[in-house]
Design a protein around this motif. Structure first.
Motif, short mmCIF file in Angstrom:
data_model
loop_
_atom_site.label_atom_id
_atom_site.label_comp_id
_atom_site.label_asym_id
_atom_site.label_seq_id
_atom_site.Cartn_x
_atom_site.Cartn_y
_atom_site.Cartn_z
N LEU A 157 -21.38 -24.17 -17.06
CA LEU A 157 -21.25 -25.37 -16.23
C LEU A 157 -22.53 -25.73 -15.50
CD1 LEU A 157 -17.67 -24.81 -14.79
CD2 LEU A 157 -18.41 -26.81 -16.08
N ASP A 172 -9.48 -26.60 -14.02
CA ASP A 172 -10.49 -26.84 -12.98
C ASP A 172 -11.88 -26.92 -13.59
OD1 ASP A 172 -8.50 -26.79 -11.08
OD2 ASP A 172 -8.87 -24.70 -10.49
N ARG A 174 -12.40 -30.32 -15.16
CA ARG A 174 -12.69 -31.33 -14.14
C ARG A 174 -14.11 -31.17 -13.59
NH1 ARG A 174 -6.99 -30.78 -13.72
NH2 ARG A 174 -7.15 -28.78 -12.64
N GLU A 175 -14.57 -29.93 -13.49
CA GLU A 175 -15.95 -29.70 -13.06
C GLU A 175 -16.94 -30.19 -14.10
OE1 GLU A 175 -16.81 -25.72 -11.68
OE2 GLU A 175 -14.82 -25.53 -10.77
N THR A 204 -17.16 -33.91 -13.67
CA THR A 204 -17.94 -34.23 -12.47
C THR A 204 -19.43 -34.04 -12.73
OG1 THR A 204 -16.12 -33.58 -11.00
CG2 THR A 204 -18.33 -33.62 -10.07
#
Length: 376
Positions: free
Chosen positions: A333, A364, A367-368, A371
């Protein structure tokens, strides 16, 4: 223009040797007989490859440009590849680095069915990079893999891609796995739609099996609810992918995986350039998405090599519609912001093993990812 052009990197002793090697390539990849017995007329004037230029680059390297007539190719992709780098692949110091198509080549090999524009329509993702979790590892049950599909899809993934190592192993047999995973993604899409989400996740099933089963398994995946397939042309052949891409009744997008193709690009003196193999040839053979190792990952492609792949996937003068590059391979990420800055929006961003650290909270991570891709 009846001829398309292939550019080769040639290692030679001097100008004369470089020219001789270029002429050998033109001969070997077409008529494959001694030059002095090439029949005059049609065979010599048309079928035989034509050396158009040989230019010195320094340090024992020359660049040779060879034109090939469409009559040497016919209408099948395997013979096109045979002309581009058939016997020449066995010659020392010869590497194919660029392909310039003509109108006839583009007509006979139209490339991807959907391409970058079509994937926007299929996913409903009007802008931004594509979030693509890789469902793994092999050895997991079909139920476990299907749950990962659901958790990532319901959290907003654009493409839920099975790992290329998922084939037809006993732990998750192909037909059982695909049916379960397709149903899981369909359920996630229904829930997203209920929440007002106008985008949807595509589920790409990994096609394994034997070579003569590729088409049947691809159609099974479609009938089971898959909305795309992952294929390994290094194992099953570029023509297997091309045949599906040109099959109007099949009509699903295809993601091409680079497994088994490393030896074709890793040598500076043999094989293909990165951009030609993972960009130009994948595109011509019908891949809508071309997966390749990102720079800074565990496979060691350089930033320039990755850029050459992306440029070939997107080039306006390429065969067929522009396709989506898909860098991956040990990504996490915290790399996504840098990757987005380099590759831009029309790109499928792969994350696999690092997502598994989230366990049941893998949503999660999705979604990260969104973002991170939206913040750049």
């Amino acid at each position: 223009m009846d001829r398309f052009t292939v550019t080769y990197r040639i290692v030679a002793e001097d100008d004369a040797d470089a020219m001789a090697r270029a002429e050998a390539i033109a001969l070997e990849d077409t008529v494959e007989i001694p030059r002095d017995v090439v029949p005059t007329g049609y065979v010599e004037d048309t079928v035989l490859g034509r050396v158009e230029a040989v230019t010195a680059c320094g340090n024992g390297v020359w660049v040779g440009r060879i034109g090939y007539h469409m009559d040497a190719v016919g209408r099948e992709l395997p013979q096109l590849l045979n002309v581009i780098l058939g016997n020449a692949s066995i010659l020392r110091g010869v590497k194919a680095i660029d392909l310039k198509a003509n109108g006839a080549l583009a007509e006979r090999f139209p490339g991807a069915r959907f391409g970058a524009t079509g994937l926007r329509e299929l996913t409903g993702r009007k802008s931004g990079g594509y979030v693509c979790p890789v469902i793994k590892p092999q050895g997991s049950s079909s139920e476990t893999l299907a749950r990962l599909c659901y958790l990532t899809a319901v959290a907003g993934a654009d493409i839920v891609k099975e790992d290329h190592g998922l084939s037809n192993q006993d732990a998750a047999p192909f037909k059982e796995r695909v049916k379960a995973c397709a149903a899981a993604v369909q359920q996630a899409n229904r829930e997203r739609a209920d929440q007002g989400d106008t985008s949807r996740a595509l589920y790409f099933a990994s096609i394994g099996g034997h070579g003569d089963q590729v088409r049947d398994l691809a159609y099974y995946a479609k009938d089971a609810g898959a909305t795309g397939i992952l294929l390994i042309p290094g194992l099953f052949g570029f023509d297997a992918m091309n045949r599906l891409a040109q099959d109007a009744d099949f009509g699903l997008p295809i993601m091409a995986h680079p497994s088994h193709l490393g030896p074709y690009v890793l040598s500076p003196d043999h094989g293909y350039s990165h951009g030609m193999l993972f960009g130009q040839l994948m595109r011509m053979a019908g891949a809508d998405i071309s997966v390749f190792p990102n720079y800074g990952g565990r496979f060691g492609f350089s930033k320039d090599e990755c850029s050459s792949i992306v440029d070939a996937c997107r080039a306006e003068n390429g065969a067929g519609p522009a396709i989506l590059p898909s860098p991956g391979g040990g990504m996490s990420l915290d790399r996504l912001g840098d990757m987005m800055s380099h590759y831009g929006e029309d790109c499928v961003y792969l994350l696999g093993g690092s997502l598994l650290r989230y366990g049941d909270d893998i949503g999660d991570a999705i979604r990260e990812m969104r973002t991170a891709l939206s913040a750049t």
